[in-house]
Design an enzyme around this catalytic site. Sequence first.
Site, mmCIF file in Angstrom:
data_model
loop_
_atom_site.group_PDB
_atom_site.id
_atom_site.type_symbol
_atom_site.label_atom_id
_atom_site.label_comp_id
_atom_site.label_asym_id
_atom_site.label_seq_id
_atom_site.Cartn_x
_atom_site.Cartn_y
_atom_site.Cartn_z
ATOM 1 N N ILE A 56 0.841 -1.230 -0.595
ATOM 2 C CA ILE A 56 0.228 0.285 -0.306
ATOM 3 C C ILE A 56 0.784 1.324 0.034
ATOM 4 C CG2 ILE A 56 -1.729 1.259 1.514
ATOM 5 C CD1 ILE A 56 -3.143 -1.740 2.797
ATOM 6 N N TYR A 209 -1.513 -7.755 17.385
ATOM 7 C CA TYR A 209 -2.022 -6.520 15.948
ATOM 8 C C TYR A 209 -3.139 -5.848 16.302
ATOM 9 C CZ TYR A 209 -2.730 -5.367 11.677
ATOM 10 O OH TYR A 209 -2.649 -4.740 9.723
ATOM 11 N N LYS A 213 -3.359 -1.412 16.294
ATOM 12 C CA LYS A 213 -4.518 -0.618 15.059
ATOM 13 C C LYS A 213 -5.410 -0.277 16.217
ATOM 14 C CE LYS A 213 -2.014 -1.406 11.913
ATOM 15 N NZ LYS A 213 -1.393 -0.314 11.090
ATOM 16 N N THR A 246 -1.161 -8.396 0.064
ATOM 17 C CA THR A 246 -0.108 -7.536 0.017
ATOM 18 C C THR A 246 0.998 -8.652 0.954
ATOM 19 O OG1 THR A 246 -0.060 -6.495 2.162
ATOM 20 C CG2 THR A 246 -0.412 -5.136 0.081
HETATM 21 N N1 LIG Z 1 -2.582 -5.832 3.894
HETATM 22 C C1 LIG Z 1 -4.005 -5.587 4.315
HETATM 23 O O1 LIG Z 1 -4.921 -5.803 3.971
HETATM 24 C C2 LIG Z 1 -4.171 -4.271 5.583
HETATM 25 C C3 LIG Z 1 -5.335 -4.342 6.067
HETATM 26 C C4 LIG Z 1 -5.517 -2.922 6.765
HETATM 27 C C5 LIG Z 1 -4.540 -2.568 7.339
HETATM 28 N N2 LIG Z 1 -3.010 -2.956 6.937
HETATM 29 C C6 LIG Z 1 -1.502 -1.469 7.409
HETATM 30 O O2 LIG Z 1 -1.296 -1.481 6.441
HETATM 31 C C7 LIG Z 1 -0.656 -0.869 6.266
HETATM 32 C C8 LIG Z 1 0.413 -1.023 4.906
HETATM 33 O O3 LIG Z 1 1.288 -2.966 4.909
HETATM 34 P P1 LIG Z 1 1.188 -3.134 3.262
HETATM 35 O O4 LIG Z 1 -0.244 -4.451 3.288
HETATM 36 O O5 LIG Z 1 1.411 -2.901 2.038
HETATM 37 O O6 LIG Z 1 1.737 -4.306 4.393
HETATM 38 P P2 LIG Z 1 3.576 -5.094 3.382
HETATM 39 O O7 LIG Z 1 4.133 -6.017 3.959
HETATM 40 O O8 LIG Z 1 3.645 -4.758 1.920
HETATM 41 O O9 LIG Z 1 4.232 -2.905 3.875
HETATM 42 C C9 LIG Z 1 4.402 -3.065 4.613
HETATM 43 C C10 LIG Z 1 5.338 -2.013 4.968
HETATM 44 O O10 LIG Z 1 6.081 -1.615 6.245
HETATM 45 C C11 LIG Z 1 7.493 -1.638 6.130
HETATM 46 N N3 LIG Z 1 7.566 -2.160 7.096
HETATM 47 C C12 LIG Z 1 7.885 -3.522 8.395
HETATM 48 N N4 LIG Z 1 8.825 -3.212 9.052
HETATM 49 C C13 LIG Z 1 9.152 -2.061 9.209
HETATM 50 C C14 LIG Z 1 10.112 -1.288 9.847
HETATM 51 N N5 LIG Z 1 10.909 -2.134 10.879
HETATM 52 N N6 LIG Z 1 10.554 -0.154 9.663
HETATM 53 C C15 LIG Z 1 10.400 0.608 8.499
HETATM 54 N N7 LIG Z 1 9.354 -0.151 7.325
HETATM 55 C C16 LIG Z 1 8.806 -1.139 8.263
HETATM 56 C C17 LIG Z 1 7.503 -2.980 4.909
HETATM 57 O O11 LIG Z 1 9.165 -3.171 5.040
HETATM 58 C C18 LIG Z 1 6.591 -2.719 3.747
HETATM 59 O O12 LIG Z 1 7.210 -1.607 2.610
HETATM 60 C C19 LIG Z 1 0.894 -1.391 7.528
HETATM 61 O O13 LIG Z 1 0.106 -0.450 8.649
HETATM 62 C C20 LIG Z 1 -0.875 -2.437 8.266
HETATM 63 O O14 LIG Z 1 -1.420 -2.657 8.833
HETATM 64 C C21 LIG Z 1 -3.153 -3.651 5.785
#
Ligand SMILES: NC(=O)c1ccc[n+]([C@@H]2O[C@H](COP(=O)([O-])OP(=O)(O)OC[C@H]3O[C@@H](n4cnc5c(N)ncnc54)[C@H](O)[C@@H]3O)[C@@H](O)[C@H]2O)c1
Length: 334
Positions: A56, A209, A213, A246
């Site tokens: 995202i 988790y 959130k 993702t």
């Molecule tokens: N994918 C979903 O369905 C979903 C649903 C609800 C919320 N979210 C939230 O969206 C956000 C983005 O998640 P995503 O789905 O793109 O997942 P993703 O795993 O593709 O991306 C997560 C990003 O966070 C970075 N990250 C992880 N650990 C880190 C650290 N120690 N320091 C700096 N960066 C770090 C990763 O390198 C990556 O770029 C997150 O906060 C997640 O909780 C995602």
Amino acid sequence: MSLLSAPVPLLRVYWIGLLVILHQLRHRLLSRCPAAPVFPTQNGKVAIVTGGAKGIGYQTVKHLARLGMHVIIAGNSESEGQEAVRKIQEETSSGKVEFLYCDLASMKSIRQFVQRFRAKNCPLHVLVNNAGVMLVPERKTEDGFEEHFGLNYLGHFLLTNLLLDKLRQSGTHSHNARIITVSSATHYVGKLHLSDLQSRCSYSPHGAYAQSKLALVLFTYQLQHLLTANESHVTANVVDPGVVNTELYKHVFWVVKVAKWMTAWLFFKTPEEGASTTIYAAVSPEMEGVGGCYLYNEERTKSADIAYDEELQRRLWTESCKMVGISDKSSRVS
Ligand SMILES: NC(=O)c1ccc[n+]([C@@H]2O[C@H](COP(=O)([O-])OP(=O)(O)OC[C@H]3O[C@@H](n4cnc5c(N)ncnc54)[C@H](O)[C@@H]3O)[C@@H](O)[C@H]2O)c1
């Protein structure tokens, strides 16, 4: 530790995930494909997006760069970050994307990142607190915090606080600086254990988790309260991206992984779709001067009732200040 301390949060998280997936499916089947919204150009503006190298966050960076923003990806992998910069520069022909190392699981690294950012002497108009991990096995950050709480929540709490003066200087009456924090529908089933924020008494990855959130939603509301009280030209909103395809799901059970692999095309949003509410919050004229909202599908919606508990917001803020070692200015406001 109760025998139910692991299965109950797990069932709650899967239950809310199922509801979101069904809602997304209904939305997809009923709504005609709307044209992508067109946002004003953002030349001269600067944004930081945490975790902008993948998922995202990557789509968020790409869209903001396309609008002309200078975007800084804050991430914990130099190689992934540089690769993302290269790809976005190619795809958008924007040279204004760069990577700066920031490990959100380390308070020292966050402080170093802020120092490096300050050395650039540039303004900051948009901060997107996007990075996150989900369902990681029980482990601690460098500073000894439970990883979901330490990285997803406390890391962003510290980062935002260290960048607040920059955001305040960059926001104006007609163009507020904006803080966008990515939470999740799992916050609806989250429980905040103020006396055990590090899940020491009982650890459940699902519970941890969801708690992180929920903490992000409480944080955003309290932050907006403080910004309003200080008459800052900065707004803070929290977004829920939906269920998005993702790499966030890399720690789920293998059965869920297989099910996701087979059905994601139908049930999950694409990362691009998942980024749309973040982008809306970051640049939409409709959101100018608007803060303290929970946004889903580019609309304001209600978060969990508990997130509106002002006493809880204050107590979490005060505890968080102690944990990350910054002074608690909120006590002078309320
Ligand atoms: N994918 C979903 O369905 C979903 C649903 C609800 C919320 N979210 C939230 O969206 C956000 C983005 O998640 P995503 O789905 O793109 O997942 P993703 O795993 O593709 O991306 C997560 C990003 O966070 C970075 N990250 C992880 N650990 C880190 C650290 N120690 N320091 C700096 N960066 C770090 C990763 O390198 C990556 O770029 C997150 O906060 C997640 O909780 C995602």
